[in-house]
Design a protein around this motif. Sequence first.
Motif, PDB file in Angstrom:
ATOM      1  N   VAL A 125       0.767  -1.049   0.045  1.00 38.77           N
ATOM      2  CA  VAL A 125       0.029  -0.091  -0.030  1.00 38.77           C
ATOM      3  C   VAL A 125       0.746   1.402  -0.137  1.00 38.77           C
ATOM      4  N   LEU A 126       1.955   1.175   0.554  1.00 42.61           N
ATOM      5  CA  LEU A 126       2.778   2.534   0.633  1.00 42.61           C
ATOM      6  C   LEU A 126       3.489   2.902  -0.447  1.00 42.61           C
ATOM      7  N   HIS A 127       3.663   1.965  -1.309  1.00 37.93           N
ATOM      8  CA  HIS A 127       4.023   2.243  -2.832  1.00 37.93           C
ATOM      9  C   HIS A 127       3.351   3.112  -3.520  1.00 37.93           C
ATOM     10  N   HIS A 128       2.004   3.345  -3.149  1.00 36.76           N
ATOM     11  CA  HIS A 128       1.086   4.335  -3.805  1.00 36.76           C
ATOM     12  C   HIS A 128       1.178   5.895  -3.031  1.00 36.76           C
ATOM     13  N   LEU A 129       2.167   6.014  -2.241  1.00 29.49           N
ATOM     14  CA  LEU A 129       2.675   7.137  -1.858  1.00 29.49           C
ATOM     15  C   LEU A 129       3.347   8.013  -2.804  1.00 29.49           C
ATOM     16  N   ARG A 130       3.372   9.430  -2.730  1.00 23.01           N
ATOM     17  CA  ARG A 130       4.089  10.144  -3.931  1.00 23.01           C
ATOM     18  C   ARG A 130       5.093  10.729  -3.508  1.00 23.01           C
ATOM     19  N   ASP A 131       4.929  12.051  -3.079  1.00 23.14           N
ATOM     20  CA  ASP A 131       6.239  12.770  -2.876  1.00 23.14           C
ATOM     21  C   ASP A 131       6.788  12.893  -1.532  1.00 23.14           C
ATOM     22  N   GLU A 166       6.064  11.632   4.354  1.00 27.23           N
ATOM     23  CA  GLU A 166       5.876  11.880   5.767  1.00 27.23           C
ATOM     24  C   GLU A 166       4.619  12.098   6.690  1.00 27.23           C
ATOM     25  N   LYS A 167       3.802  12.767   6.009  1.00 22.56           N
ATOM     26  CA  LYS A 167       2.289  13.031   6.474  1.00 22.56           C
ATOM     27  C   LYS A 167       1.644  11.791   6.863  1.00 22.56           C
ATOM     28  N   SER A 168       1.809  10.887   6.023  1.00 24.54           N
ATOM     29  CA  SER A 168       1.121   9.356   6.020  1.00 24.54           C
ATOM     30  C   SER A 168       1.800   8.651   7.035  1.00 24.54           C
ATOM     31  N   LEU A 169       2.958   8.586   7.183  1.00 24.10           N
ATOM     32  CA  LEU A 169       3.655   7.829   8.340  1.00 24.10           C
ATOM     33  C   LEU A 169       3.332   8.567   9.706  1.00 24.10           C
ATOM     34  N   LYS A 170       3.256   9.709   9.560  1.00 25.41           N
ATOM     35  CA  LYS A 170       2.793  10.420  10.987  1.00 25.41           C
ATOM     36  C   LYS A 170       1.329  10.116  11.348  1.00 25.41           C
ATOM     37  N   LYS A 171       0.534   9.980  10.332  1.00 26.35           N
ATOM     38  CA  LYS A 171      -0.644   9.588  10.789  1.00 26.35           C
ATOM     39  C   LYS A 171      -0.831   8.038  11.173  1.00 26.35           C
ATOM     40  N   ILE A 172      -0.214   7.235  10.559  1.00 28.08           N
ATOM     41  CA  ILE A 172      -0.224   5.978  11.212  1.00 28.08           C
ATOM     42  C   ILE A 172       0.368   5.924  12.403  1.00 28.08           C
ATOM     43  N   TYR A 173       1.370   6.710  12.623  1.00 24.74           N
ATOM     44  CA  TYR A 173       2.136   6.517  14.156  1.00 24.74           C
ATOM     45  C   TYR A 173       0.954   6.947  15.008  1.00 24.74           C
ATOM     46  N   SER A 174       0.170   8.043  14.744  1.00 19.99           N
ATOM     47  CA  SER A 174      -0.834   8.649  15.690  1.00 19.99           C
ATOM     48  C   SER A 174      -1.682   7.891  15.948  1.00 19.99           C
ATOM     49  N   GLU A 233       1.337   2.919 -12.019  1.00 21.56           N
ATOM     50  CA  GLU A 233       0.333   3.040 -10.595  1.00 21.56           C
ATOM     51  C   GLU A 233       1.251   3.404  -9.415  1.00 21.56           C
ATOM     52  N   ASP A 234       2.556   2.852  -9.486  1.00 24.20           N
ATOM     53  CA  ASP A 234       3.360   2.682  -8.210  1.00 24.20           C
ATOM     54  C   ASP A 234       4.413   3.818  -7.961  1.00 24.20           C
ATOM     55  N   SER A 235       4.703   4.177  -6.685  1.00 26.40           N
ATOM     56  CA  SER A 235       6.052   5.168  -6.736  1.00 26.40           C
ATOM     57  C   SER A 235       6.771   4.658  -5.566  1.00 26.40           C
ATOM     58  N   PRO A 236       7.392   3.277  -5.591  1.00 28.00           N
ATOM     59  CA  PRO A 236       7.965   2.930  -4.514  1.00 28.00           C
ATOM     60  C   PRO A 236       9.277   3.721  -3.988  1.00 28.00           C
TER      61      PRO A 236
END
Length: 237
Positions: A128-134, A139-147, A200-203
């Motif tokens: 799933v994380l390979h769909h993240l872009r810049d 950073e924002k996505s991992l911060k959310k998961i951490y929270s 589709e992906d941006s690993p």
Amino acid sequence: MNKSSIKEIEQRFDADVERFSNLESSQANTIDAVLNMELITDGIQRLYPNLENLLDIGCGAGNYAVKTIMKTHNQVNVDLVDLSQPMLDRAKQRVEEVSNGHVQVFKGDFRTVSLDENQYDVIIATAVLHHLRDDADWEKSLKKIYSLLKPGGSLWVFDLVEQNSPALQEFMYKERYGDFLVELKDKAYQEHVFAYIEKEDSPRPLLFQLKMMEQVGFKDVDILHKNLCFSSFLGFK
């Protein structure tokens, strides 16, 4: 090339529910898929024998959640997040067959779905994380998961990764993984897989992801397994 939109990714997964419903063969084009599933679910069993709350983001047809429950106990509360409603429907059905805990589904992008903070013992994110872009998105996505994790909770990832060196990326991905795909099926299949990954992906490199996890607060970040361009890894809150 413009990458696939969230809607386009959703549509592709809507049409692929049956393939992703098989514990053994759902990710045949992924190197060591079964081994990584065993490492993650066995690791969760060992570290969280009294697992209460599990979140699976990009859950697909629920394979990892099902396997985790089968290895821990049947009272786990499970929240499932996915872009695809058909995937969520199948995942909920399959999870409820093995768990007496509370099962909830959330349709949408985990980055924008509303979830409770400090709620989960374990979060699983596979392919799933390979769909993240810049960088900001990562950073924002991992911060959310951490929270979303309880103190002592952990994120478990299995995903496509890149190499830091372009020359090594060419060798590990284009050559070695390419050979794997040809042996799995044929040259046309290799080209098909490479095309949809490109679209589709941006690993990101494994080291980038581990450093970003530490940057947003994760500790005891560690690697479970890496083979060519696929890796499983984790970090604790």
